[in-house]
Every structure is written in C-alpha cells, then in structure tokens.
Write an enzyme that holds these catalytic residues in place. Structure first.
Site, PDB file in Angstrom:
ATOM      1  N   GLY A 231     -40.102 -13.256   4.215  1.00  0.00           N
ATOM      2  CA  GLY A 231     -39.180 -12.944   4.788  1.00  0.00           C
ATOM      3  C   GLY A 231     -39.563 -11.471   5.083  1.00  0.00           C
ATOM      4  N   ASN A 232     -38.163 -10.979   5.524  1.00  0.00           N
ATOM      5  CA  ASN A 232     -38.039  -9.915   5.749  1.00  0.00           C
ATOM      6  C   ASN A 232     -36.464  -9.033   5.586  1.00  0.00           C
ATOM      7  OD1 ASN A 232     -35.805  -9.667   7.940  1.00  0.00           O
ATOM      8  ND2 ASN A 232     -37.491 -10.431   9.123  1.00  0.00           N
ATOM      9  N   ARG A 233     -36.024  -7.479   4.732  1.00  0.00           N
ATOM     10  CA  ARG A 233     -35.215  -7.062   4.634  1.00  0.00           C
ATOM     11  C   ARG A 233     -33.753  -7.305   4.851  1.00  0.00           C
ATOM     12  NH1 ARG A 233     -37.017  -1.669   1.969  1.00  0.00           N
ATOM     13  NH2 ARG A 233     -34.888  -1.307   1.208  1.00  0.00           N
ATOM     14  N   SER A 234     -33.871  -7.544   6.229  1.00  0.00           N
ATOM     15  CA  SER A 234     -32.834  -7.383   7.429  1.00  0.00           C
ATOM     16  C   SER A 234     -31.784  -8.581   6.011  1.00  0.00           C
ATOM     17  CB  SER A 234     -33.108  -7.752   8.075  1.00  0.00           C
ATOM     18  OG  SER A 234     -31.621  -7.890   8.742  1.00  0.00           O
ATOM     19  N   ALA A 298     -34.273  -9.778  12.935  1.00  0.00           N
ATOM     20  CA  ALA A 298     -35.367  -8.935  12.887  1.00  0.00           C
ATOM     21  C   ALA A 298     -36.652 -10.082  12.411  1.00  0.00           C
ATOM     22  CB  ALA A 298     -35.706  -8.270  10.947  1.00  0.00           C
TER      23      ALA A 298
END
Ligand code: FMN
Length: 427
Positions: A231-234, A298
């Site tokens: 995943g990512n931090r958005s 994102a």
C-alpha cells in the site's frame, strides 16, 4: 421567558450591529429549521456554529417546533426564537434578519419549505428571511425518497439551484421509519464544513453548479495474499477536501475512494474501491459523463504478478519469498488520452522528490507532458511531510505554461485553488 422579555431580547439582537463592533466581526448565520424528523440533528449543527464563534439566529418553522421545542433552540443559540413575523415587529425582523446575515442555512429543509422557497412564498419568518437575504444560502434537504424524487420537488430544487442556492444532495440511509433510501440529512459535521466553506468564499456563488466532477482519493492496495498487501501512505484528506469543496461550489460530485476511513462528505456520491484495477474501472466509468476529473488518489504503480489464495507461510529454512511485480495501468494517462469529450478538464497530482535527473519542478513538467492532462498539482513529498497532515502546499502547473504557487494552508484552500483553475477552463 415572558412574551415581553422575548420581544426585548429580539430587539437587543437586532441592535447588535450598532451596539458592539467586536460582535459584528462574528459571522452572522441564520439557521433555518423546517419540520422534518431530522430537526434534532440541527441542534448539533447549531452547537458547532456557536462553539466556533459564529453569531447564530435560529429561525424554525412552526412545524419544526413540533419536533424540537423553542427552549432548546433559544438555550443553544443564546437568543430567543420566533416562527412568525409579528414578534418584535417594530424592528421588522422579517426583513432585518435576512438582510444582516452572512449565511442562511436551512437544515433540515422539508419538501414543503423547498416548494415555498422556489415559489417565493413568505408566510412565516423563515420564508420571509429567505426572500430578504442577499448572502449565500445553503439548503440541506431531508425527506422520504418518494418526496425527494417527486417531479414537483425535482423542479423546485432545480429552480433554487438556478438561482444560486446551494442545495446539498441528501445522503442515503435509514429514513424516519424502518425504510432506507435517499433523503437522509447529511451528518451535521459535514453540513457544517460545507457552510464554513461557503462562508469563506463569500458571495462568489456556486460557480460549479450544473457541472459533474469526479475526484479520486486515498491509496490503492495490491494484495499478496488474503491478509497482506502493498500500500502507500495516502490518507485521502486532500481528495476528500476536493470533493467537499466541489460540492460546496455546486458541483455534482462522484468521489472514488480507495481505502479511506474518513466520513462521507455531504452531498457527494462515494464509490469505494481497493485495488488499482478497481480504481481504474470506477474512474473510467464515472469520467464518461464528467466535466472534470481530479486524480488525487495515489494508485500503486506495481502489483504482485500473482495473488496467493492462501496466507503465505514462513519457510522453515528462514528464507523470505521473492515477490515479482508487474506495472499497473496508468489511469491518469489513459483518461487524459481518451477523453470522454473534448472540453473535459483533467487534473493529476504528482508527489515528487527531486533526484539526480532533475528538480521536483523539472520532473513534474516532464510528467505533465507525458501524462497529457491539463493541470498537474505538484507536491514535494521529500520527508513524507504531506501524508495525513491537515495542511498542504503545492505548485499547480498547467499546459499553458503557468505555475501557480499555493502557499502552505489547509487542504481545503489548496482544493479551492485547484477548482479555480478547473472553473476557468470550463468556462
Ligand atoms: C413524523 C413526521 C416526520 C416528518 N418528516 C418530514 C421530513 O423528513 N421531510 C419533509 O419534507 N417532511 C416531513 N414531514 C412533513 C412535514 O412536517 C410537513 O410537510 C410540514 O407541513 C412541513 O412544514 P414546514 O415546511 O413549514 O416546516 C414529517 C411529518 C411528520 C408527522
């Protein structure tokens, strides 16, 4: 309170603007309440206004007082309330309350009140106030689905919107009885945010009225197995601010949200997705009829080649599994190159860090050309400063060569700067 005490207090209120200059600095909000079951929720809305320093005059209809009594509104607002035009008549409240307001919000707005407002009727204090107000007006309707979808209500809402009234779309969910459907009053916190937004923009008016916009928000997840993902931090905060501000400017908004835990913005259609493939399908489908698409989500650039159906187990020899990745589709590039119609405006986001090949802005300009979108909002994310923060700063690059610096401020203020660019291109 006796009748004469109420009358004196109404007169005192009406003298506020001459008596206390400091008081006059407080934005004056008229909270109209009509006779729907959701009237009790407006108590929380009222609280939010008063606790944030607004000067609130509550104007309920007689039917509203069947649901929540005058003492509640008077106690929470610190002012007496009247439903008719005859109380404190020497101060002509049927004219003065509307004239001196900075914002009128009606929540809940019944089908009846909407019909009266659309036809210019003025048979009580609230309907008179609506005719004399020259400030922004927000309606938050709440009613059964059948009432909301009735051709009479549909026409009345359209009439109000044409006149520049911001009519928030009702939410879907539980209604008065056991039934569910569209017609629920949005959460008070969400109505409050819309009102703050409208107040901060003053009399600019709903410049995106009649426009359909799509906003993507959050960060996609690419699954390795049933429990693990890349995943990512958005956080989705910037995308949600974009959706909320577009709705406050009158747009019909579809928000494609990837793994966001924030409450739904008022009056916005939310489509929840998880992976990049799901995000792509939802955005492409909603973009087909949209005037503008803002891709604030994102999406993961890569996904595992294969997703294990079972949880991947630890190997006894201590070795770690190798994960092979493939590239995901480039959604921004795709929708920019296959526009639903020629005038459609497409906005992308670039979370950049400079590197050996160029500065943040150099890389972003190259990205704008590569993606084919009209506008690119560039965040310098060196150090991860933006993620989850209520604030943002950015440079908005456009294909006309312009670069607009948006100073550090709330994500809502950056959202407005982006919609300003979109609105300019749509006209
Ligand atoms: C229990 C109950 C709940 C009601 N809820 C709503 C509602 O949510 N929305 C609505 O438009 N009308 C609702 N009504 C009907 C209104 O109260 C009615 O149309 C009334 O005349 C509205 O007056 P007003 O617009 O002057 O406040 C409800 C009536 C009852 C008895």
């Amino acid at each position: 309170m006796t009748d004469s005490a109420v009358e004196q207090s109404v007169q005192d209120d009406l003298h506020d603007d001459v008596a206390a200059p400091a008081e006059r600095m407080r934005p004056r909000v008229v909270l109209g309440v009509s006779g729907g079951i959701a009237a009790y929720k407006s108590c929380e809305l009222l609280r939010r206004f008063t606790e944030s320093g607004h000067d609130v005059t509550v104007v309920p209809t007689a039917a509203a007082l069947e649901f929540v009594g005058a003492p509640t509104w008077a106690a929470l607002s610190g002012k007496p309330v009247a439903t008719d035009v005859w109380t404190g008549v020497e101060q002509v409240p049927h004219v003065r309350i509307g004239q001196s307001a900075d914002l009128v919000v009606v929540a809940p707005a019944t089908a009846d009140l909407i019909a009266k407002a659309a036809h210019g009727l003025a048979d009580d204090l609230l309907t008179n106030t609506l005719l004399t107000a020259r400030c922004p007006i927000v309606f938050a309707p709440a009613m059964h689905t059948e009432m909301w979808e009735h051709p009479a209500t549909v026409t009345n809402v359209a009439t109000l919107r044409e006149r520049g009234v911001l009519v928030i779309e009702p939410a879907e969910g539980r209604l008065t009885g056991k039934d569910t459907g569209k017609g629920r009053l949005p959460e008070p916190a969400e109505i409050f945010d819309v009102c703050l937004d409208v107040l901060s923009r003053g009399a600019t008016g709903p410049d995106l009225a009649g426009r359909q916009v799509v906003v993507s928000a959050g960060g996609t997840r690419e699954y390795l197995d049933p429990v693990r993902f890349l995943g990512n931090r958005s956080s989705g905060l910037q995308g949600y601010a974009l959706a909320r501000t577009a709705a406050a400017r009158g747009a019909e908004v579809t928000l494609v949200a990837a793994n966001v835990t924030l409450p739904d913005p008022a009056g916005v259609k939310v489509v929840s997705v998880s992976t990049t493939a799901e995000l792509r399908d939802a955005v492409v489908s909603a973009a087909a009829s949209a005037d503008a698409v803002v891709m604030a989500a994102a999406p993961a650039d890569f996904r595992p080649t294969a997703v294990s159906g079972d949880k991947i187990k630890k190997a006894a020899d201590g070795s770690a599994p190798a994960i092979e990745l493939v590239q995901n589709p480039d959604i921004l590039k795709e929708i920019s190159h296959t526009r639903a119609h020629p005038g459609q405006v497409i906005v992308g986001f670039a979370a950049e860090t400079g590197d050996d090949t160029g500065s943040v802005l150099e890389l972003a300009r190259a990205k704008l050309a590569r993606k084919g979108c009209d506008v690119l909002v560039v965040n310098d994310v060196s150090g991860g400063a933006v993620f989850g923060s209520p604030e943002n700063e950015a440079v908005i690059l456009a294909t006309d060569g312009s670069a607009t610096q948006v100073a550090r401020g709330t994500k809502a203020s950056l959202a407005h700067a982006i919609w300003d660019q979109v609105a300019r291109r749509l006209t």
